[in-house]
Design a protein around this motif. Structure first.
Motif, PDB file in Angstrom:
ATOM      1  N   THR A  93      35.266 -30.319  22.232  1.00 14.70           N
ATOM      2  CA  THR A  93      35.156 -28.902  21.890  1.00 14.70           C
ATOM      3  C   THR A  93      33.832 -28.329  22.387  1.00 14.70           C
ATOM      4  O   THR A  93      32.765 -28.885  22.106  1.00 14.70           O
ATOM      5  CB  THR A  93      35.263 -28.711  20.371  1.00 14.70           C
ATOM      6  OG1 THR A  93      36.548 -29.168  19.930  1.00 14.70           O
ATOM      7  CG2 THR A  93      35.090 -27.247  19.986  1.00 14.70           C
ATOM      8  N   ASP A  94      33.903 -27.228  23.119  1.00 15.42           N
ATOM      9  CA  ASP A  94      32.702 -26.549  23.601  1.00 15.42           C
ATOM     10  C   ASP A  94      32.341 -25.406  22.660  1.00 15.42           C
ATOM     11  O   ASP A  94      33.152 -24.506  22.415  1.00 15.42           O
ATOM     12  CB  ASP A  94      32.921 -26.002  25.011  1.00 15.42           C
ATOM     13  CG  ASP A  94      33.124 -27.111  26.037  1.00 15.42           C
ATOM     14  OD1 ASP A  94      32.460 -28.158  25.909  1.00 15.42           O
ATOM     15  OD2 ASP A  94      33.951 -26.938  26.942  1.00 15.42           O
ATOM     16  N   LEU A  95      31.110 -25.431  22.145  1.00 16.02           N
ATOM     17  CA  LEU A  95      30.585 -24.379  21.278  1.00 16.02           C
ATOM     18  C   LEU A  95      29.478 -23.648  22.029  1.00 16.02           C
ATOM     19  O   LEU A  95      28.629 -24.283  22.664  1.00 16.02           O
ATOM     20  CB  LEU A  95      30.018 -24.972  19.991  1.00 16.02           C
ATOM     21  CG  LEU A  95      30.960 -25.848  19.156  1.00 16.02           C
ATOM     22  CD1 LEU A  95      30.200 -26.478  17.994  1.00 16.02           C
ATOM     23  CD2 LEU A  95      32.143 -25.044  18.651  1.00 16.02           C
ATOM     24  N   VAL A  96      29.486 -22.303  21.957  1.00 19.92           N
ATOM     25  CA  VAL A  96      28.529 -21.494  22.716  1.00 19.92           C
ATOM     26  C   VAL A  96      28.042 -20.338  21.853  1.00 19.92           C
ATOM     27  O   VAL A  96      28.836 -19.720  21.126  1.00 19.92           O
ATOM     28  CB  VAL A  96      29.171 -20.924  23.996  1.00 19.92           C
ATOM     29  CG1 VAL A  96      28.186 -20.022  24.741  1.00 19.92           C
ATOM     30  CG2 VAL A  96      29.676 -22.028  24.899  1.00 19.92           C
ATOM     31  N   SER A 126      36.032 -23.493  22.005  1.00 19.34           N
ATOM     32  CA  SER A 126      37.180 -23.772  22.869  1.00 19.34           C
ATOM     33  C   SER A 126      38.376 -24.322  22.101  1.00 19.34           C
ATOM     34  O   SER A 126      39.483 -24.374  22.641  1.00 19.34           O
ATOM     35  CB  SER A 126      36.783 -24.756  23.980  1.00 19.34           C
ATOM     36  OG  SER A 126      36.374 -25.998  23.422  1.00 19.34           O
ATOM     37  N   THR A 127      38.163 -24.758  20.864  1.00 13.48           N
ATOM     38  CA  THR A 127      39.262 -25.236  20.027  1.00 13.48           C
ATOM     39  C   THR A 127      39.092 -24.684  18.616  1.00 13.48           C
ATOM     40  O   THR A 127      38.034 -24.139  18.266  1.00 13.48           O
ATOM     41  CB  THR A 127      39.307 -26.785  19.946  1.00 13.48           C
ATOM     42  OG1 THR A 127      38.210 -27.246  19.143  1.00 13.48           O
ATOM     43  CG2 THR A 127      39.232 -27.419  21.327  1.00 13.48           C
ATOM     44  N   ASP A 128      40.110 -24.855  17.792  1.00  9.47           N
ATOM     45  CA  ASP A 128      39.999 -24.479  16.386  1.00  9.47           C
ATOM     46  C   ASP A 128      38.912 -25.326  15.721  1.00  9.47           C
ATOM     47  O   ASP A 128      38.791 -26.530  15.991  1.00  9.47           O
ATOM     48  CB  ASP A 128      41.316 -24.714  15.656  1.00  9.47           C
ATOM     49  CG  ASP A 128      42.459 -23.865  16.186  1.00  9.47           C
ATOM     50  OD1 ASP A 128      42.199 -22.965  17.022  1.00  9.47           O
ATOM     51  OD2 ASP A 128      43.610 -24.089  15.765  1.00  9.47           O
ATOM     52  N   ALA A 136      39.874 -19.964  14.390  1.00  4.61           N
ATOM     53  CA  ALA A 136      40.672 -20.308  15.565  1.00  4.61           C
ATOM     54  C   ALA A 136      39.827 -20.297  16.827  1.00  4.61           C
ATOM     55  O   ALA A 136      38.797 -19.613  16.909  1.00  4.61           O
ATOM     56  CB  ALA A 136      41.840 -19.334  15.713  1.00  4.61           C
ATOM     57  N   ALA A 137      40.270 -21.056  17.815  1.00  2.51           N
ATOM     58  CA  ALA A 137      39.612 -21.029  19.122  1.00  2.51           C
ATOM     59  C   ALA A 137      39.538 -19.592  19.615  1.00  2.51           C
ATOM     60  O   ALA A 137      40.477 -18.813  19.461  1.00  2.51           O
ATOM     61  CB  ALA A 137      40.397 -21.886  20.111  1.00  2.51           C
TER      62      ALA A 137
END
Length: 294
Positions: free
Chosen positions: A45-48, A85-87, A96-97
């Protein structure tokens, strides 16, 4: 008049006829609150967080420049934006994503953190509560002075990280967790629709991952059967034996396991043992190597 000068004079004359407001074409200069972007991968999962960084410049911040009890864009200039990028789960609540406008309502210690479905507004000036995707309440804490606002992801691991807003003498931590095993299995299923699906390795990898995490065991049995159909190997037979044991079919598991050892080379057994060791299952590796005498 030289011919080369005439076109330039005509162009200048045309510009002079344009209204003054339309002539205002500013050039690019550095922003007072510079742009920044912080990213963290959690599992797959990408977090930004994409934001601008205001400075304190000797000003009182909380309760003054940033009032208590009012929606604040948690940055400067444009919207502060959070992307996943994902839930995920934020402070135990599902998100939710997607891409969200990140806002806050500061308090002396208790803060409300808001994820808005409107990610393209100008700051919080047009914020509407009806567009909230999620609100969570967190407790801020004292921190060393930070001249410029900064976001960071603390303590990242396979299952989550803590997003921290830090400015002036305050930090605001927000816990984010991810169902990484579920995300991984969903990703594997997508990949198996492509070229990896034509070979035994990918199907076995998905089945073994599901077994290792005690997830979707019925699906995993289907995946390992497909792997064996592609090509029977020591590895996929051992995965099948593990799945049979995990679902209470001990006699069947023993039969498959013994057949796997009877038809495997020493190199196959050692390779499988290494893979189990690397995956954190040392006892399985040792048990297999013991069949070879160590």
């Amino acid at each position: 008049m030289p011919r080369s000068v005439r076109p330039l004079l005509l162009a200048l004359a045309a510009l002079s006829a344009v209204p003054a407001g339309a002539q205002n074409r500013t050039l690019t200069t550095p922003e007072l609150s510079p742009h920044a972007r912080v990213e963290q991968t959690v599992g797959l999962t990408d977090l930004v967080v994409d934001y601008h960084r205001p400075a304190t410049r000797g000003r009182a911040i909380y309760g003054d420049l940033v009032p208590f009890g009012e929606v604040w864009r948690a940055g400067a200039n444009e919207n502060t934006v959070f992307e996943t990028s994902t839930d995920v789960m934020v402070e135990g609540q599902p998100l939710a994503a997607g891409r969200y406008g990140l806002h806050t309502i500061p308090g002396e210690t208790e803060w409300t953190v808001i994820f808005s479905t409107m990610a393209d507004a100008w700051g919080s000036y047009s914020y509407e509560e009806a567009e909230d995707a999620l609100r969570v309440t967190v407790m801020s804490r004292e921190a060393p002075h930070a001249e410029r606002l900064a976001y960071r992801f603390d303590a990242p691991n396979e299952d989550g990280a803590t997003l921290v807003l830090h400015w002036a003498e305050r930090e605001v931590p927000v816990a984010i967790t991810v169902d990484t095993p579920g995300v991984v299995l969903a990703s594997m299923e997508r990949e198996l629709r492509g070229i990896p699906g034509f070979f035994w390795e990918g199907w076995n990898q998905a089945a073994q991952y599901a077994l290792d995490h005690d997830l979707r065991l019925a699906d995993a049995m289907g995946w390992v059967e497909t792997s064996i159909e592609r090509q029977p190997t020591f590895a996929n037979r051992m995965t099948k034996a593990g799945l049979l044991a995990a679902t209470g079919q001990d006699a069947e598991a023993d039969e498959v396991r013994e057949d796997a050892f009877a038809n495997a080379s020493a190199d196959e057994i050692r390779a499988w043992a290494r893979s189990r060791q690397q995956a954190g299952f040392a006892q399985q590796a040792q048990s297999a190597l013991a069949r070879l005498g160590g």
